[in-house]
Write a protein that holds these residues in place. Structure first.
Motif, PDB file in Angstrom:
ATOM      1  N   TYR A 121      53.063 -17.705 -21.806  1.00 37.17           N
ATOM      2  CA  TYR A 121      54.382 -18.328 -21.934  1.00 37.17           C
ATOM      3  C   TYR A 121      55.244 -17.476 -22.860  1.00 37.17           C
ATOM      4  O   TYR A 121      54.741 -16.662 -23.631  1.00 37.17           O
ATOM      5  CB  TYR A 121      54.252 -19.751 -22.482  1.00 37.17           C
ATOM      6  N   ALA A 122      56.539 -17.675 -22.787  1.00 35.69           N
ATOM      7  CA  ALA A 122      57.460 -16.950 -23.665  1.00 35.69           C
ATOM      8  C   ALA A 122      58.547 -17.907 -24.123  1.00 35.69           C
ATOM      9  O   ALA A 122      58.927 -18.830 -23.395  1.00 35.69           O
ATOM     10  CB  ALA A 122      58.066 -15.746 -22.955  1.00 35.69           C
ATOM     11  N   GLU A 157      61.390 -22.814 -15.555  1.00 31.60           N
ATOM     12  CA  GLU A 157      61.937 -23.888 -16.393  1.00 31.60           C
ATOM     13  C   GLU A 157      60.914 -24.439 -17.382  1.00 31.60           C
ATOM     14  O   GLU A 157      61.279 -25.123 -18.345  1.00 31.60           O
ATOM     15  CB  GLU A 157      62.471 -25.018 -15.507  1.00 31.60           C
ATOM     16  N   ARG A 158      59.635 -24.108 -17.193  1.00 27.13           N
ATOM     17  CA  ARG A 158      58.581 -24.551 -18.113  1.00 27.13           C
ATOM     18  C   ARG A 158      58.199 -23.444 -19.103  1.00 27.13           C
ATOM     19  O   ARG A 158      57.212 -23.569 -19.805  1.00 27.13           O
ATOM     20  CB  ARG A 158      57.362 -24.993 -17.314  1.00 27.13           C
ATOM     21  N   MET A 159      58.978 -22.379 -19.142  1.00 33.22           N
ATOM     22  CA  MET A 159      58.754 -21.228 -20.018  1.00 33.22           C
ATOM     23  C   MET A 159      57.482 -20.465 -19.656  1.00 33.22           C
ATOM     24  O   MET A 159      56.925 -19.729 -20.469  1.00 33.22           O
ATOM     25  CB  MET A 159      58.709 -21.639 -21.503  1.00 33.22           C
ATOM     26  N   GLN A 160      57.034 -20.608 -18.411  1.00 31.14           N
ATOM     27  CA  GLN A 160      55.870 -19.877 -17.930  1.00 31.14           C
ATOM     28  C   GLN A 160      56.293 -18.504 -17.410  1.00 31.14           C
ATOM     29  O   GLN A 160      57.320 -18.373 -16.755  1.00 31.14           O
ATOM     30  CB  GLN A 160      55.192 -20.632 -16.780  1.00 31.14           C
ATOM     31  N   THR A 161      55.476 -17.494 -17.685  1.00 30.90           N
ATOM     32  CA  THR A 161      55.676 -16.178 -17.093  1.00 30.90           C
ATOM     33  C   THR A 161      54.927 -16.141 -15.757  1.00 30.90           C
ATOM     34  O   THR A 161      54.373 -17.145 -15.318  1.00 30.90           O
ATOM     35  CB  THR A 161      55.128 -15.063 -18.005  1.00 30.90           C
ATOM     36  N   SER A 162      54.877 -14.972 -15.156  1.00 28.58           N
ATOM     37  CA  SER A 162      54.154 -14.825 -13.891  1.00 28.58           C
ATOM     38  C   SER A 162      52.648 -14.674 -14.082  1.00 28.58           C
ATOM     39  O   SER A 162      51.904 -14.551 -13.115  1.00 28.58           O
ATOM     40  CB  SER A 162      54.706 -13.621 -13.106  1.00 28.58           C
TER      41      SER A 162
END
Length: 287
Positions: A252-253, A242-247
């Motif tokens: 971020y994306a 939900e924070r636009m973070q990837t793994s």
């Protein structure tokens, strides 16, 4: 070295840049062109414009706004990204470093309509040379493409595999390939094999034995970069929270590359959300 590098100068990328620049971060945006918006003649469903605006002009307005805020706008083609605690963005013009990257280059391109391509995905067909070169040690492989992205992927494969052929599928190469990389310009008819890829069949009736085919058409997409670094992707989109973070920490994306509603309003929101998350991440690193 910038505080943050944003890949993509469309609504998602420029929205991110506006937030990070106003937060006092040294922000660099790398973009190649206007992307899908360049094909939009008139946009009437975006807030704040009493008369229609072209996609090209909307992109230009955004870039002008970012430059006014002090964002560094670089016109360049990104070829790859590596991560070792910091990110190195490799482009045609050079390399750029930053502790945070936001991927915002739009939706992943469609796969070429070649018979057998989807059947052999994961069984000889790959979309990431860095990820999968190891599985083809000493074997004959090919790269499907004709430009700098194809050249970059072929160069990644050369030290590992037995041989590399670039297949342009009827197109003239737009990049200059070294002599150790063979170039085959024949049009492809189909991929052949039983349980795994074994050969490529061409429209002139000839075939070429092959163990692996790496897809590198056009320019690399955000999903391509994410896969290269080991970030989670699904059905051609980048998986984010939900924070636009990837793994991947610091990656971020935003925008079409994350799927969902392909609208400017959604891209702008994603960009703002990714930026605020990235700002918090950078500030926490400095404590």
């Amino acid at each position: 070295m910038a505080d943050i590098i944003i890949l993509g100068n469309g609504p998602a990328g420029i929205s991110s840049a506006a937030y990070t620049a106003r937060a006092g971060l040294d922000t660099m945006v790398i973009g190649r062109d206007s992307g899908a918006l360049s094909k939009a003649g008139e946009i009437e469903n975006y807030y704040g414009f009493p008369t229609p605006i072209s996609g090209e002009q909307l992109v230009r307005n955004g870039i002008d706004q970012a430059e006014r805020l002090g964002v560094s706008i670089v016109s360049d083609e990104v070829l790859g990204i590596s991560y070792d605690g910091e990110f190195t963005v490799q482009s045609k013009q050079g390399a750029y470093k930053a502790p945070v990257v936001i991927l915002a280059t739009g939706a992943s391109r469609k796969s070429p309509g070649i018979e057998g391509l989807s059947r052999f995905e994961g069984k000889g067909v790959s979309y990431c040379a860095v990820c999968d070169a190891f599985f083809y040690r000493g074997k004959a492989v090919a790269v499907l493409g004709d430009g700098d992205y194809a050249l970059h992927e072929a160069a990644e494969l050369l030290p590992v595999v037995g041989s590399v052929t670039v297949l342009t599928n009827g197109r003239e190469p737009s990049a200059e390939f070294p002599e150790q990389i063979a170039v085959n310009k024949k049009e492809i008819e189909a991929l052949r094999g039983d349980s795994v890829l074994e050969s490529i069949a061409f429209r002139d009736g000839s075939t070429q034995p092959l163990s692996g085919l790496f897809i590198a058409l056009g320019v690399a997409s955000s999903a391509d970069f994410a896969r290269t670094m080991g970030a989670e992707t699904e059905n051609g989109r980048i998986v984010v929270n939900e924070r636009m973070q990837t793994s991947i920490p610091g990656l971020y994306a935003a925008g079409d590359c994350t799927g969902g509603m392909y609208q400017i309003s959604k891209a702008v929101y994603d960009g703002a959300r990714a930026a605020t998350s990235a700002i918090q991440y950078l500030r926490s690193r400095k404590k």
